[in-house]
Write a protein that holds these residues in place. Structure first.
Motif, PDB file in Angstrom:
ATOM      1  N   VAL A  36      -2.802   2.881  -0.790  1.00 53.04           N
ATOM      2  CA  VAL A  36      -2.145   3.749   0.473  1.00 53.04           C
ATOM      3  C   VAL A  36      -3.034   4.240   1.204  1.00 53.04           C
ATOM      4  O   VAL A  36      -3.837   5.377   1.113  1.00 53.04           O
ATOM      5  N   PHE A  37      -3.241   3.881   2.532  1.00 54.11           N
ATOM      6  CA  PHE A  37      -3.958   4.200   3.528  1.00 54.11           C
ATOM      7  C   PHE A  37      -3.066   5.216   4.464  1.00 54.11           C
ATOM      8  O   PHE A  37      -2.112   4.822   5.077  1.00 54.11           O
ATOM      9  N   ALA A  38      -3.614   6.520   4.426  1.00 55.41           N
ATOM     10  CA  ALA A  38      -2.741   7.501   5.283  1.00 55.41           C
ATOM     11  C   ALA A  38      -3.608   8.352   6.286  1.00 55.41           C
ATOM     12  O   ALA A  38      -3.475   9.562   6.325  1.00 55.41           O
ATOM     13  N   GLY A  39      -4.358   7.727   6.986  1.00 53.60           N
ATOM     14  CA  GLY A  39      -5.164   8.433   7.930  1.00 53.60           C
ATOM     15  C   GLY A  39      -6.067   9.267   7.386  1.00 53.60           C
ATOM     16  O   GLY A  39      -6.928   9.400   6.664  1.00 53.60           O
ATOM     17  N   ASP A  40      -5.899  10.532   8.352  1.00 50.00           N
ATOM     18  CA  ASP A  40      -6.891  11.649   7.887  1.00 50.00           C
ATOM     19  C   ASP A  40      -6.214  12.547   6.768  1.00 50.00           C
ATOM     20  O   ASP A  40      -6.844  13.509   6.476  1.00 50.00           O
ATOM     21  N   SER A  41      -5.067  12.240   6.304  1.00 47.59           N
ATOM     22  CA  SER A  41      -4.736  12.843   5.118  1.00 47.59           C
ATOM     23  C   SER A  41      -5.531  12.881   3.968  1.00 47.59           C
ATOM     24  O   SER A  41      -6.323  12.132   3.647  1.00 47.59           O
ATOM     25  N   PRO A  42      -5.603  14.083   3.141  1.00 47.33           N
ATOM     26  CA  PRO A  42      -6.591  13.949   2.010  1.00 47.33           C
ATOM     27  C   PRO A  42      -6.177  13.169   1.020  1.00 47.33           C
ATOM     28  O   PRO A  42      -6.911  12.806   0.182  1.00 47.33           O
ATOM     29  N   LEU A  43      -4.812  12.776   1.144  1.00 48.74           N
ATOM     30  CA  LEU A  43      -4.233  11.750  -0.001  1.00 48.74           C
ATOM     31  C   LEU A  43      -4.692  10.400   0.428  1.00 48.74           C
ATOM     32  O   LEU A  43      -4.533   9.586  -0.392  1.00 48.74           O
ATOM     33  N   SER A  44      -5.125  10.084   1.489  1.00 47.94           N
ATOM     34  CA  SER A  44      -5.336   8.723   1.969  1.00 47.94           C
ATOM     35  C   SER A  44      -6.497   8.060   1.134  1.00 47.94           C
ATOM     36  O   SER A  44      -7.624   8.591   0.610  1.00 47.94           O
ATOM     37  N   ASN A  45      -6.256   6.772   0.729  1.00 47.80           N
ATOM     38  CA  ASN A  45      -7.040   6.102  -0.396  1.00 47.80           C
ATOM     39  C   ASN A  45      -7.247   6.746  -1.798  1.00 47.80           C
ATOM     40  O   ASN A  45      -8.152   6.446  -2.263  1.00 47.80           O
ATOM     41  N   GLN A  46      -6.312   7.720  -2.066  1.00 45.78           N
ATOM     42  CA  GLN A  46      -6.365   8.224  -3.229  1.00 45.78           C
ATOM     43  C   GLN A  46      -5.299   7.820  -4.170  1.00 45.78           C
ATOM     44  O   GLN A  46      -5.246   8.055  -5.706  1.00 45.78           O
ATOM     45  N   ILE A  47      -4.357   7.136  -3.648  1.00 42.38           N
ATOM     46  CA  ILE A  47      -2.929   6.808  -4.271  1.00 42.38           C
ATOM     47  C   ILE A  47      -2.849   5.363  -4.246  1.00 42.38           C
ATOM     48  O   ILE A  47      -3.071   4.667  -3.212  1.00 42.38           O
ATOM     49  N   ALA A  48      -2.451   4.878  -5.356  1.00 43.38           N
ATOM     50  CA  ALA A  48      -2.032   3.329  -5.286  1.00 43.38           C
ATOM     51  C   ALA A  48      -0.338   3.182  -5.925  1.00 43.38           C
ATOM     52  O   ALA A  48      -0.039   4.107  -6.753  1.00 43.38           O
ATOM     53  N   ILE A  49      -0.072   2.268  -5.476  1.00 39.74           N
ATOM     54  CA  ILE A  49       1.588   1.775  -6.028  1.00 39.74           C
ATOM     55  C   ILE A  49       1.204   0.653  -6.968  1.00 39.74           C
ATOM     56  O   ILE A  49       0.802  -0.343  -6.705  1.00 39.74           O
ATOM     57  N   GLU A  50       1.940   0.959  -8.002  1.00 41.73           N
ATOM     58  CA  GLU A  50       1.851  -0.358  -9.084  1.00 41.73           C
ATOM     59  C   GLU A  50       3.022  -1.154  -8.884  1.00 41.73           C
ATOM     60  O   GLU A  50       4.232  -0.654  -8.763  1.00 41.73           O
ATOM     61  N   VAL A  51       2.807  -2.479  -8.879  1.00 41.02           N
ATOM     62  CA  VAL A  51       3.935  -3.376  -8.612  1.00 41.02           C
ATOM     63  C   VAL A  51       3.931  -4.315  -9.827  1.00 41.02           C
ATOM     64  O   VAL A  51       2.837  -4.911 -10.228  1.00 41.02           O
ATOM     65  N   ARG A  52       4.887  -4.323 -10.286  1.00 37.05           N
ATOM     66  CA  ARG A  52       4.999  -5.342 -11.778  1.00 37.05           C
ATOM     67  C   ARG A  52       5.765  -6.839 -11.064  1.00 37.05           C
ATOM     68  O   ARG A  52       6.544  -6.879 -10.258  1.00 37.05           O
ATOM     69  N   PRO A  53       5.548  -7.852 -11.866  1.00 38.71           N
ATOM     70  CA  PRO A  53       6.156  -9.162 -11.583  1.00 38.71           C
ATOM     71  C   PRO A  53       7.625  -9.034 -11.388  1.00 38.71           C
ATOM     72  O   PRO A  53       8.221  -9.742 -10.424  1.00 38.71           O
ATOM     73  N   SER A  54       8.324  -8.335 -12.411  1.00 43.42           N
ATOM     74  CA  SER A  54       9.564  -8.169 -12.438  1.00 43.42           C
ATOM     75  C   SER A  54      10.030  -7.600 -10.825  1.00 43.42           C
ATOM     76  O   SER A  54      11.486  -7.661 -10.779  1.00 43.42           O
ATOM     77  N   GLN A  55       9.442  -6.829 -10.401  1.00 43.55           N
ATOM     78  CA  GLN A  55       9.815  -6.323  -8.996  1.00 43.55           C
ATOM     79  C   GLN A  55       9.861  -7.349  -7.757  1.00 43.55           C
ATOM     80  O   GLN A  55      10.350  -6.631  -6.941  1.00 43.55           O
TER      81      GLN A  55
END
Length: 254
Positions: free
Chosen positions: A141-160
């Motif tokens: 997840v890219f979130a611009g200037d937020s300190p959380l930018s590029n620090q978080i990922a979303i896991e996606v499973r095949p069943s979703q």
């Protein structure tokens, strides 16, 4: 601040897929497919598919220019092409104009077509993603200037999947937003709906105090399965969304 190709699209690219880009007028897609399915002939076919997707939309816009201008739910003619009706319905559910769903609608239309030829496919259109996968994947997840930018990922499973993963921001990119969120990510089996809801939810967020009411708004919309909101150094999440730390070199998880 506008996104750059490196800081933006690298967040969803997967090491086991071949990624290529196609641009036709306003449509600018980054497409990932299984390596054994890639060929120059397939790229040409995808380009033709994008044109076939755009044409009925372009033709309708010429006849109904208010469809483009409306920032609120808009009623289209009964004989409107399916992609136009899909956009209008997504806008109605989210409480925004139909063009808030255009990037998601194109990504889904093209993605579903490619999915008939590749078991794994990712189509990204301006931050809005159609994904079908046979393995667990992580989308940063890219979130611009937020300190959380590029620090978080979303896991996606095949069943979703097939799944829409759509992002709106009041600070990044060119899409219209009346809010100041660093990132609003919405998950839904309907990519146009996820796109429209991401826009609508982002409009609620001016400060970190608005995260709760924005989350409440989006979670009430039928068809939304997951939400992630980022503003400054705070985040809020709801639904079927698993967040993981981003680790360099681990874009794909078996």
């Amino acid at each position: 601040m506008n996104y750059t190709e490196r800081s933006y699209r690298q967040q969803h690219r997967q090491e086991d897929l071949v990624h290529f880009q196609l641009g036709i007028n306003e449509t600018d897609l980054d497409i990932g497919i299984r390596k054994e399915r890639f060929s120059p002939e397939l790229v040409k076919w995808v380009e033709e598919t994008i044109r076939a997707c755009r044409k009925p939309l372009e033709d309708y816009i010429q006849k109904d220019e208010d469809f483009v201008r409306s920032l609120t739910p808009y009623t289209v003619s009964q004989d409107a092409p399916p992609i136009v009706q899909t956009m209008a319905e997504a806008g109605r559910l989210a409480g925004v104009g139909p063009m808030a769903a255009v990037a998601g609608a194109v990504a889904e239309w093209v993605g579903k077509a490619i999915a008939r030829r590749s078991r794994d496919v990712i189509v990204e259109n301006g931050g809005d993603i159609f994904m079908r996968t046979s393995r667990i994947r992580k989308v940063g997840v890219f979130a611009g200037d937020s300190p959380l930018s590029n620090q978080i990922a979303i896991e996606v499973r095949p069943s979703q999947t097939p799944l829409g993963i759509c992002t709106s921001s009041g600070k990044v990119g060119h899409s219209l937003s009346f809010g100041k969120a660093d990132a609003v990510v919405v998950l839904s089996p309907s990519v146009p709906l996820a796109d429209a809801v991401a826009t609508a939810t982002g409009n609620y967020i001016q400060t970190t105090d608005d995260l709760e009411k924005a989350l409440e708004f989006a979670s009430r919309i039928n068809g939304v399965t997951g939400i992630l909101l980022i503003k400054d150094d705070r985040l809020a999440a709801w639904g079927s969304i698993k967040l993981l730390p981003v680790n360099a070199g681990t874009l794909v998880k078996d």
